[in-house]
Design a protein around this motif. Structure first.
Motif, PDB file in Angstrom:
ATOM      1  N   UNK A  58       0.806  -0.940   0.013  1.00 25.42           N
ATOM      2  CA  UNK A  58       0.007  -0.064   0.076  1.00 25.42           C
ATOM      3  C   UNK A  58       0.724   1.132  -0.157  1.00 25.42           C
ATOM      4  N   UNK A  59       1.992   1.203   0.850  1.00 21.91           N
ATOM      5  CA  UNK A  59       2.702   2.325   0.869  1.00 21.91           C
ATOM      6  C   UNK A  59       3.472   2.628  -0.296  1.00 21.91           C
TER       7      UNK A  59
ATOM      8  N   UNK B  89      12.018   5.064   3.197  1.00 23.72           N
ATOM      9  CA  UNK B  89      12.252   3.960   4.205  1.00 23.72           C
ATOM     10  C   UNK B  89      11.345   3.003   4.498  1.00 23.72           C
ATOM     11  N   UNK B  90       9.979   3.341   4.060  1.00 24.72           N
ATOM     12  CA  UNK B  90       8.839   2.423   4.375  1.00 24.72           C
ATOM     13  C   UNK B  90       8.523   1.281   3.020  1.00 24.72           C
ATOM     14  N   UNK B  91       9.473   1.596   2.030  1.00 27.71           N
ATOM     15  CA  UNK B  91       9.056   0.946   0.628  1.00 27.71           C
ATOM     16  C   UNK B  91      10.041  -0.141   0.064  1.00 27.71           C
ATOM     17  N   UNK B  92       9.826  -0.924  -0.803  1.00 28.51           N
ATOM     18  CA  UNK B  92      10.934  -1.456  -1.650  1.00 28.51           C
ATOM     19  C   UNK B  92      11.079  -0.556  -2.947  1.00 28.51           C
TER      20      UNK B  92
ATOM     21  N   UNK C  67      16.015   6.499  -5.287  1.00 25.46           N
ATOM     22  CA  UNK C  67      14.930   6.156  -4.272  1.00 25.46           C
ATOM     23  C   UNK C  67      15.769   5.306  -3.236  1.00 25.46           C
ATOM     24  N   UNK C  68      16.864   4.321  -3.753  1.00 32.51           N
ATOM     25  CA  UNK C  68      17.559   3.317  -2.791  1.00 32.51           C
ATOM     26  C   UNK C  68      18.725   4.196  -1.965  1.00 32.51           C
ATOM     27  N   UNK C  69      19.072   5.069  -2.771  1.00 33.94           N
ATOM     28  CA  UNK C  69      20.215   6.132  -2.117  1.00 33.94           C
ATOM     29  C   UNK C  69      19.715   6.885  -1.055  1.00 33.94           C
TER      30      UNK C  69
ATOM     31  N   UNK D  89      10.204  11.157  -1.903  1.00 33.98           N
ATOM     32  CA  UNK D  89      11.109  10.176  -1.656  1.00 33.98           C
ATOM     33  C   UNK D  89      11.608   9.734  -0.276  1.00 33.98           C
ATOM     34  N   UNK D  90      12.049  11.336   0.124  1.00 32.71           N
ATOM     35  CA  UNK D  90      12.537  11.039   1.434  1.00 32.71           C
ATOM     36  C   UNK D  90      11.619  10.619   2.525  1.00 32.71           C
ATOM     37  N   UNK D  91      10.222  10.790   2.378  1.00 34.06           N
ATOM     38  CA  UNK D  91       9.115  10.300   3.088  1.00 34.06           C
ATOM     39  C   UNK D  91       9.016   8.723   3.101  1.00 34.06           C
ATOM     40  N   UNK D  92       8.878   8.424   1.681  1.00 34.18           N
ATOM     41  CA  UNK D  92       8.189   7.106   1.531  1.00 34.18           C
ATOM     42  C   UNK D  92       9.442   5.996   1.305  1.00 34.18           C
TER      43      UNK D  92
END
Length: 309
Positions: free
Chosen positions: A77-78, A183-186, A240-242, A178-181
């Protein structure tokens, strides 16, 4: 923690390198197709490139679905929310940039776009994302460096400049989303979703306003393929990963090195020698990045012996 941050900084630097070399591909591609068509195709290519990796990852981790089904559902969902938000921001920023480049000089477009490094910490204050004094000094140095690097004529404001500045605002928002999401996602899944969303958003304007045909796409296949596979599929995913665990302002400073890389790409690929003004700009930007990596003198380092792990 420091080791992970250095690894992420290296990933973001690789992102900036890919984007720096992609500048040539974007410029050449615009000779054959319109901005909406170029972005639409490269974004769909970026999404398609990631699908095999996601399928392989699902196959390798399929045995864990029974134990962690509830957790995976929440993460999915995230990823959808983050991917859709990033997709809207990416489509808007990319199209504003491509349109703006058509009405201004390349140097001014590069300088104004990279001003997101100043906008990110300002916007971040509203989300309680504080920066140390060295990071703020680094931001100011980077903006000055970008000016010397990109601006070689009188700085006047035109329609294209306004479009590119709006693009910088949206790119700053994209970095904070991106900074918000992240840490919560792949990261790979969220990146794939953002490309599909962005591609769909660009598809309508491309068909209505530009009427692309197959001959144009075949003529521009090389720049579109580079921009799709590397600039989108690889680089935006690496972003996104970095950005996981990174201060968004520091991340934006590292990503802004794409302007420096584009100058180096001109030297290596096009044999274009930089001027003294451009060399000064590069030195100031590298200094800014180094300052941003130093520990904040006003903040005490943890005394734990495992702090650097």
């Amino acid at each position: 923690m420091k080791t992970r941050q250095m690894k992420n900084a290296g990933i973001l630097l690789l992102t900036a390198i890919i984007w720096g070399f992609a500048f040539v591909a974007q410029s050449v591609g615009m000779d054959y197709v319109g901005p909406f068509t170029f972005n639409c195709v490269r974004l769909f290519i970026g999404a398609l490139v990631l699908l095999p990796y996601i399928a392989l990852s699902d196959k390798l981790n399929g045995t864990d679905t029974g134990k962690q089904g509830e957790k995976k559902h929440k993460t999915g969902r995230e990823e959808w929310i983050g991917g859709i938000c990033c997709g809207f921001a990416l489509a808007t920023a990319s199209c504003l940039q491509q349109i703006g480049i058509m009405h201004t000089t390349v140097g001014k477009a590069g300088f104004i776009t990279a001003c997101y490094i100043l906008l990110v910490p300002i916007f971040g204050l509203f989300f309680h994302k504080k920066c140390g004094i060295l990071v703020w000094i680094g931001v100011i140095l980077a903006v000055i460096g970008l000016y010397f690097l990109c601006i070689n004529e009188n700085l006047t404001i035109g329609r294209g400049d306004i479009m590119v500045f709006l693009c910088a605002i949206v790119f700053a928002i994209h970095i904070l989303v991106i900074d918000h999401f992240s840490p919560k996602t792949d990261g790979v899944r969220m990146s794939c979703i953002q490309f599909f969303v962005s591609g769909v958003l660009c598809l309508g304007p491309a068909l209505i306003l530009e009427h692309p045909h197959l001959g144009q796409l075949l003529a521009a296949w090389q720049p579109i393929l580079y921009a799709g596979v590397l600039s989108c599929g690889v680089a935006y995913t690496l972003q996104i990963i970095g950005q996981k665990g990174m201060n968004p302002t520091v991340a934006s400073l590292i990503l802004s090195l794409e302007s420096v890389i584009s100058v180096l790409a001109g030297i290596l690929v096009l044999r274009e020698m930089p001027t003294a003004r451009e060399v000064l700009g590069c030195v100031l930007m590298f200094t800014a990045i180094l300052l941003a990596q130093l520990p904040d003198p006003g903040k005490k380092e943890p005394s734990s012996p495992q702090a650097d792990e």
